[in-house]
Design a protein around this motif. Structure first.
Motif, short mmCIF file in Angstrom:
data_model
loop_
_atom_site.label_atom_id
_atom_site.label_comp_id
_atom_site.label_asym_id
_atom_site.label_seq_id
_atom_site.Cartn_x
_atom_site.Cartn_y
_atom_site.Cartn_z
N ILE A 139 2.11 3.27 0.58
CA ILE A 139 0.67 3.54 -0.14
C ILE A 139 1.26 3.96 -1.67
CG2 ILE A 139 -1.45 4.72 -0.67
CD1 ILE A 139 -1.63 5.16 2.66
N PHE A 140 0.82 3.56 -2.69
CA PHE A 140 1.01 3.98 -4.03
C PHE A 140 -0.39 4.18 -4.67
CE2 PHE A 140 4.55 1.11 -2.79
CZ PHE A 140 5.58 1.98 -3.36
N ILE A 141 -0.29 5.28 -5.34
CA ILE A 141 -1.81 5.71 -6.27
C ILE A 141 -1.46 5.68 -7.71
CG2 ILE A 141 -3.35 7.38 -6.38
CD1 ILE A 141 -2.52 8.59 -3.72
N LEU A 142 -2.20 4.89 -8.41
CA LEU A 142 -1.84 4.68 -9.68
C LEU A 142 -3.12 5.54 -10.57
CD1 LEU A 142 -0.56 3.01 -11.97
CD2 LEU A 142 -2.43 1.61 -12.08
N VAL A 143 -2.60 6.42 -11.57
CA VAL A 143 -3.34 7.50 -12.39
C VAL A 143 -2.97 7.47 -13.70
CG1 VAL A 143 -3.75 8.88 -10.27
CG2 VAL A 143 -1.85 9.20 -11.76
N ASP A 144 -3.76 7.90 -14.47
CA ASP A 144 -3.35 8.00 -15.88
C ASP A 144 -3.03 9.47 -16.02
OD1 ASP A 144 -5.75 9.22 -16.59
OD2 ASP A 144 -6.37 7.34 -17.63
N VAL A 155 -7.30 1.98 -15.84
CA VAL A 155 -6.71 2.01 -14.57
C VAL A 155 -6.90 0.69 -13.69
CG1 VAL A 155 -6.14 3.51 -12.59
CG2 VAL A 155 -6.00 4.60 -14.89
N THR A 156 -8.23 0.89 -13.49
CA THR A 156 -8.53 -0.18 -12.49
C THR A 156 -8.21 -1.78 -12.82
OG1 THR A 156 -10.87 -0.24 -13.42
CG2 THR A 156 -10.21 1.33 -11.54
N ASP A 157 -8.69 -2.04 -14.24
CA ASP A 157 -8.33 -3.19 -14.77
C ASP A 157 -6.70 -3.42 -14.66
OD1 ASP A 157 -10.99 -3.71 -15.57
OD2 ASP A 157 -10.51 -3.89 -17.67
N LEU A 158 -5.86 -2.50 -15.06
CA LEU A 158 -4.41 -2.64 -15.13
C LEU A 158 -3.93 -2.77 -13.65
CD1 LEU A 158 -1.72 -1.35 -17.66
CD2 LEU A 158 -1.54 -1.00 -15.10
N GLY A 159 -4.32 -1.75 -12.99
CA GLY A 159 -3.72 -1.56 -11.84
C GLY A 159 -4.43 -2.88 -10.65
N GLY A 160 -5.58 -3.38 -10.89
CA GLY A 160 -5.91 -4.71 -10.18
C GLY A 160 -4.98 -5.90 -10.50
N PHE A 161 -4.62 -6.18 -11.94
CA PHE A 161 -3.78 -7.06 -12.31
C PHE A 161 -2.29 -7.02 -11.90
CE2 PHE A 161 -0.89 -8.67 -15.73
CZ PHE A 161 -1.06 -10.21 -15.61
N VAL A 162 -1.78 -5.69 -11.73
CA VAL A 162 -0.42 -5.34 -11.31
C VAL A 162 -0.58 -5.96 -9.77
CG1 VAL A 162 1.05 -3.67 -10.53
CG2 VAL A 162 0.20 -3.76 -12.87
N ALA A 163 -1.43 -5.39 -9.00
CA ALA A 163 -1.61 -5.65 -7.55
C ALA A 163 -1.92 -7.04 -7.32
CB ALA A 163 -2.83 -4.87 -7.01
N SER A 164 -2.53 -7.79 -8.02
CA SER A 164 -2.78 -9.23 -7.67
C SER A 164 -1.64 -9.89 -8.13
CB SER A 164 -3.77 -9.67 -8.69
OG SER A 164 -5.16 -9.03 -8.40
N ASP A 196 6.44 -3.70 -0.48
CA ASP A 196 6.32 -5.09 -0.13
C ASP A 196 5.04 -5.62 0.13
OD1 ASP A 196 5.15 -4.15 2.31
OD2 ASP A 196 6.90 -3.64 3.27
N ARG A 197 5.07 -6.75 0.59
CA ARG A 197 3.55 -7.48 0.67
C ARG A 197 2.30 -6.74 1.51
NH1 ARG A 197 4.09 -13.85 0.51
NH2 ARG A 197 1.99 -13.56 -0.63
N ASP A 198 2.87 -5.76 2.18
CA ASP A 198 1.81 -5.16 3.06
C ASP A 198 1.84 -3.78 2.63
OD1 ASP A 198 1.54 -7.01 4.93
OD2 ASP A 198 3.38 -6.51 5.84
N SER A 199 2.09 -3.40 1.29
CA SER A 199 1.80 -2.14 0.63
C SER A 199 0.58 -2.40 -0.07
CB SER A 199 2.88 -2.01 -0.68
OG SER A 199 4.22 -1.71 0.09
N LEU A 200 -0.07 -1.00 -0.37
CA LEU A 200 -1.37 -0.75 -1.05
C LEU A 200 -1.16 0.01 -2.34
CD1 LEU A 200 -4.51 -0.47 -0.46
CD2 LEU A 200 -4.18 1.44 0.63
N LEU A 201 -2.04 -0.49 -3.29
CA LEU A 201 -2.24 0.18 -4.45
C LEU A 201 -3.50 0.87 -4.34
CD1 LEU A 201 -0.71 1.00 -7.06
CD2 LEU A 201 -1.55 -1.06 -8.17
N ILE A 202 -3.68 2.07 -4.83
CA ILE A 202 -4.99 2.58 -5.09
C ILE A 202 -5.05 2.84 -6.59
CG2 ILE A 202 -6.40 4.63 -4.60
CD1 ILE A 202 -5.12 4.71 -1.63
N ASN A 203 -6.11 2.38 -7.08
CA ASN A 203 -6.27 2.72 -8.44
C ASN A 203 -7.28 3.89 -8.77
OD1 ASN A 203 -4.46 0.58 -9.29
ND2 ASN A 203 -6.23 -0.80 -8.84
N LEU A 204 -6.89 4.92 -9.14
CA LEU A 204 -7.71 6.16 -9.19
C LEU A 204 -8.02 6.58 -10.64
CD1 LEU A 204 -9.22 8.55 -7.72
CD2 LEU A 204 -6.84 9.63 -8.09
N GLY A 205 -8.96 5.95 -11.28
CA GLY A 205 -9.05 6.14 -12.87
C GLY A 205 -10.25 5.37 -13.46
#
Length: 359
Positions: A33-38, A102-111, A89-98
């Motif tokens: 699990i990874f958590i993206l924040v600013d 953060v949600t726009d960029l994090g969603g793009f990175v994860a996708s 890996d492909r089963d990892s999770l990115l949580i975009n907290l912001g």
């Protein structure tokens, strides 16, 4: 419990939100699990998130700098590299907290990482709650040009807890409120009028209005997920608003505007154009302009600035065959899409904005 059920992109609001988060983790069983924040959400929102989820010792924090100017491919590269270097890996999770960046960029990175990993959006600003959280749009800016690079892909779930709004300064609340006002203009005069009661200190009323805004956007997106027709109405005020925002971002002599501040100006201009082209009611034009200018201080644009803003319109994503296409209003909740507007009328709209007084 307030929720919008979907196979992907379900939205949970306040009560039951963190139970839904736990259920989602149990279902996904992520390998990491990874958590993206600013910078701001790391300080103001992450402690609350950890208190409710217990992930402090199991998730890796990925931090980007705060601000629209950092919503770019360079920031994506930093996040992609961090994921890769830490064994995602492909089963990892990115949580975009912001907020929306953060949600726009994090969603793009994860996708795009490994052709797509799961991600959860937890919006912490009003703008992100009522706008960026719904509809699956992810992306980054190209230079100062807004959202030129992106993809439509919904998160696994969206979790909205309005407690996060307590961390916001007034200008950030106003920025999000502009999108709520837009939802009133394009959907319902009653909702527009109800928004006059918006007062963040009244939590119950505020939560009710926020949830209604989310429902309005979700209903539109559900009808037209890939923006072929109805979803274009959500761009009301954004054609000029994005150009204004981009101009202010790229011009060091012009004060930078938050997204909602630029869109508020764009909606005044679009409503003037609506009155000229589609005979939108003149009295309502004055009422709408007054409502915006009460909350959003007027910005001065020189003739040269207006010319540059008009030039930026050629980059708008709604354009076809080199033609700039606007969303305009016939009446509250009655939009016309793909409207062509003469440049002189745009200049007239800026003059209307410049000369309008609150007296």
């Amino acid at each position: 419990m307030l929720k919008i059920e979907k196979e992907k992109g379900a939205i949970y609001f306040n009560e039951g939100t963190w139970k839904a988060f736990k259920t989602t983790l149990e279902k996904l069983q992520p390998s990491s699990i990874f958590i993206l924040v600013d910078t701001h959400t790391k300080k103001h929102c992450l402690p609350y998130f950890f208190d409710l989820t217990g992930l402090k010792n199991t998730a890796l924090i990925v931090e980007i700098k705060t601000g629209e100017e950092h919503k770019n491919i360079e920031s994506c590269l930093e996040v992609w590299n961090t994921l890769s270097e830490n064994g995602a890996d492909r089963d990892s999770l990115l949580i975009n907290l912001g907020g929306g960046v953060v949600t726009d960029l994090g969603g793009f990175v994860a996708s795009t990482f490994m052709r797509g990993i799961s991600f959860i959006n937890i919006p912490t600003t009003l703008l992100a709650m009522v706008d960026a959280s719904v509809g699956g749009k992810n992306g980054v800016d190209l230079g100062s040009l807004k959202n030129q690079i992106g993809i439509i892909n919904s998160p696994t779930v969206v979790l909205i807890d309005t407690v996060f709004l307590n961390t916001l300064p007034k200008n950030e609340m106003n920025s999000g409120f502009a999108e709520m006002l837009k939802h009133g203009l394009i959907s319902s005069q009653k909702y527009w009028v109800d928004l006059k009661t918006f007062n963040p200190s009244n939590t119950e009323t505020t939560d009710k209005l926020i949830w209604e805004s989310i429902i309005i956007k979700n209903d539109i997106v559900t009808k037209d997920p890939f923006e072929k027709k109805e979803r274009k109405t959500l761009n009301y005020g954004h054609t000029l608003g994005h150009a204004i925002e981009s101009y202010c971002l790229s011009n060091p002599l012009q004060k930078k505007l938050l997204h909602g501040e630029a869109i508020a100006i764009g909606m005044i201009l679009a409503t003037f154009l609506s009155s000229e082209i589609l005979n939108f009611d003149q009295a309502e034009l004055s009422n709408i302009t007054y409502t915006f200018l009460e909350r959003y201080p007027k910005v001065d644009f020189s003739d040269a600035a207006i010319k540059d803003i008009i030039q930026l319109l050629k980059h708008d994503k709604k354009n076809r065959n080199g033609e700039v296409r606007f969303v305009l209003l016939k009446d509250f909740g009655n939009c016309s899409i793909n409207c062509l507007v003469d440049n002189q009328l745009i200049i007239d709209a800026f003059n209307f904005y410049k000369n309008f007084t609150l007296n």
